[in-house]
Design a protein around this motif. Structure first.
Motif, PDB file in Angstrom:
ATOM      1  N   ILE A   1      58.305  -8.706  41.886  1.00 50.25           N
ATOM      2  CA  ILE A   1      58.812  -8.909  43.304  1.00 50.25           C
ATOM      3  C   ILE A   1      60.049  -9.839  43.201  1.00 50.25           C
ATOM      4  CG2 ILE A   1      58.114  -9.715  45.487  1.00 50.25           C
ATOM      5  CD1 ILE A   1      55.217  -9.730  44.668  1.00 50.25           C
ATOM      6  N   ALA A   2      61.308  -8.965  43.830  1.00 50.54           N
ATOM      7  CA  ALA A   2      62.470  -9.658  43.967  1.00 50.54           C
ATOM      8  C   ALA A   2      62.676 -10.808  44.903  1.00 50.54           C
ATOM      9  CB  ALA A   2      63.502  -8.596  43.935  1.00 50.54           C
ATOM     10  N   TYR A   3      62.049 -10.544  46.136  1.00 52.84           N
ATOM     11  CA  TYR A   3      62.191 -11.462  47.145  1.00 52.84           C
ATOM     12  C   TYR A   3      61.050 -11.031  48.162  1.00 52.84           C
ATOM     13  CZ  TYR A   3      65.142  -7.963  49.796  1.00 52.84           C
ATOM     14  OH  TYR A   3      65.637  -6.916  50.427  1.00 52.84           O
ATOM     15  N   MET A   4      60.971 -11.950  49.133  1.00 51.06           N
ATOM     16  CA  MET A   4      59.987 -11.855  50.231  1.00 51.06           C
ATOM     17  C   MET A   4      60.740 -12.333  51.497  1.00 51.06           C
ATOM     18  SD  MET A   4      56.366 -12.841  48.200  1.00 51.06           S
ATOM     19  CE  MET A   4      55.342 -12.091  49.459  1.00 51.06           C
TER      20      MET A   4
ATOM     21  N   THR B   1      61.937 -14.550  44.434  1.00 48.15           N
ATOM     22  CA  THR B   1      60.935 -15.018  43.699  1.00 48.15           C
ATOM     23  C   THR B   1      60.668 -14.674  42.135  1.00 48.15           C
ATOM     24  OG1 THR B   1      59.725 -12.952  44.229  1.00 48.15           O
ATOM     25  CG2 THR B   1      59.218 -14.912  45.820  1.00 48.15           C
ATOM     26  N   TYR B   2      60.066 -15.388  41.416  1.00 49.99           N
ATOM     27  CA  TYR B   2      59.716 -15.077  39.915  1.00 49.99           C
ATOM     28  C   TYR B   2      58.310 -15.004  39.957  1.00 49.99           C
ATOM     29  CZ  TYR B   2      59.159 -15.809  35.139  1.00 49.99           C
ATOM     30  OH  TYR B   2      58.740 -15.573  33.813  1.00 49.99           O
ATOM     31  N   THR B   3      57.638 -13.911  39.223  1.00 46.78           N
ATOM     32  CA  THR B   3      56.230 -13.747  39.201  1.00 46.78           C
ATOM     33  C   THR B   3      55.859 -14.179  37.752  1.00 46.78           C
ATOM     34  OG1 THR B   3      56.327 -11.714  40.625  1.00 46.78           O
ATOM     35  CG2 THR B   3      54.515 -12.097  39.335  1.00 46.78           C
TER      36      THR B   3
ATOM     37  N   TYR C   1      56.815 -17.954  42.282  1.00 48.76           N
ATOM     38  CA  TYR C   1      57.610 -19.229  42.209  1.00 48.76           C
ATOM     39  C   TYR C   1      58.806 -18.781  43.016  1.00 48.76           C
ATOM     40  CZ  TYR C   1      55.245 -21.696  38.544  1.00 48.76           C
ATOM     41  OH  TYR C   1      54.062 -22.280  38.025  1.00 48.76           O
ATOM     42  N   GLY C   2      58.924 -19.816  44.194  1.00 54.84           N
ATOM     43  CA  GLY C   2      60.189 -19.014  45.213  1.00 54.84           C
ATOM     44  C   GLY C   2      61.539 -20.146  45.200  1.00 54.84           C
TER      45      GLY C   2
ATOM     46  N   ASP D   1      69.642 -19.954  42.326  1.00 57.49           N
ATOM     47  CA  ASP D   1      68.389 -20.910  42.123  1.00 57.49           C
ATOM     48  C   ASP D   1      67.401 -20.242  40.924  1.00 57.49           C
ATOM     49  OD1 ASP D   1      69.677 -23.125  43.052  1.00 57.49           O
ATOM     50  OD2 ASP D   1      68.175 -23.152  44.919  1.00 57.49           O
ATOM     51  N   LEU D   2      67.051 -18.956  41.499  1.00 57.46           N
ATOM     52  CA  LEU D   2      66.349 -18.241  40.626  1.00 57.46           C
ATOM     53  C   LEU D   2      66.865 -17.641  39.440  1.00 57.46           C
ATOM     54  CD1 LEU D   2      63.849 -16.356  40.376  1.00 57.46           C
ATOM     55  CD2 LEU D   2      65.095 -14.613  41.569  1.00 57.46           C
ATOM     56  N   GLU D   3      68.011 -17.341  39.328  1.00 61.42           N
ATOM     57  CA  GLU D   3      68.698 -17.211  37.867  1.00 61.42           C
ATOM     58  C   GLU D   3      68.610 -18.297  36.951  1.00 61.42           C
ATOM     59  OE1 GLU D   3      70.289 -15.032  34.867  1.00 61.42           O
ATOM     60  OE2 GLU D   3      69.478 -14.324  36.816  1.00 61.42           O
ATOM     61  N   ILE D   4      68.962 -19.539  37.290  1.00 63.31           N
ATOM     62  CA  ILE D   4      69.296 -20.743  36.675  1.00 63.31           C
ATOM     63  C   ILE D   4      67.719 -21.061  36.179  1.00 63.31           C
ATOM     64  CG2 ILE D   4      69.032 -22.709  38.411  1.00 63.31           C
ATOM     65  CD1 ILE D   4      71.601 -22.366  35.312  1.00 63.31           C
TER      66      ILE D   4
END
Length: 204
Positions: free
Chosen positions: A2-5, A49-51, A61-62, A68-71
């Motif tokens: 899931i890339a984003y919500m 999000t990261y699954t 994880y949001g 922020d997601l990439e780091i």
């Protein structure tokens, strides 16, 4: 997965967000820093999000930004840093601050995060130093921004030279990087102009 919500905030806790999307409430783990930046209950928000999947767990994880997601993704590639550790670090420093700490070898700054010791902080620096760059702080990060590669390369060199000049003047690498970042350093600006703006920021 899931890339984003994108949905309505149903509830917020220090480490958890319930996001309602099409009538379904999703539990999303967040850092206290992210919790403090969220709009109020009933407001709409977009969460990257990261699954995380294990035999006995399935967690989302949001993050409020793709950066922020990439780091976070890079952090959890370091041995001994799981999703919990990654969020602990990002709860005490921004993605840019973490880059500055990694590039300048500032293990003490990273070790301030809950549950992160000096050895783990040093491992993060060792593993990620070649995987992050100062330029990531200036880039549009794919948010629909297309720059001229030639001009961008010239500005990149100018920024790096300005950081080196500030370091030679006695500032720490971390201080130098932050000062150059604060200038914004638009495309086409040369080293001298960036240095003048950075020094002005330092002395303000």
């Amino acid at each position: 997965m899931i890339a984003y919500m994108k949905g309505e905030i149903a509830d917020i806790a220090e480490d958890n967000l319930i996001l309602e999307v099409n009538g379904i409430g999703y539990n999303i783990r967040i850092s206290p820093g992210t919790a403090g930046l969220l709009p109020g209950i009933g407001q709409e928000v977009k969460i990257y999000t990261y699954t995380y999947v294990k035999e006995d767990a399935f967690w989302l994880y949001g993050f409020l930004t793709r950066d922020d997601l990439e780091i976070f993704r890079r952090l959890i590639t370091v041995n001994g840093i799981g999703p919990k550790g990654g969020q602990a670090i990002l709860s005490t420093m921004t993605a840019d601050d973490l880059r500055f700490a990694i590039l300048s070898g500032d293990a003490k700054a990273i070790a301030k995060a809950p549950g992160i010791g000096a050895k783990t902080a040093e491992r993060i620096i060792l593993d990620l130093r070649d995987k992050v760059s100062l330029e990531e702080s200036f880039m549009g990060r794919g948010e629909g921004k297309k720059a001229d590669r030639g001009a961008d390369a010239g500005t990149s060199r100018a920024r790096n030279e300005a950081v080196e000049a500030l370091t030679a003047l006695g500032y720490t690498p971390s201080e130098a990087m932050k000062a150059v970042k604060k200038t914004g350093a638009p495309e086409g600006m040369d080293t001298e102009e960036i240095l003048k703006l950075a020094l002005k920021y330092m002395n303000s």
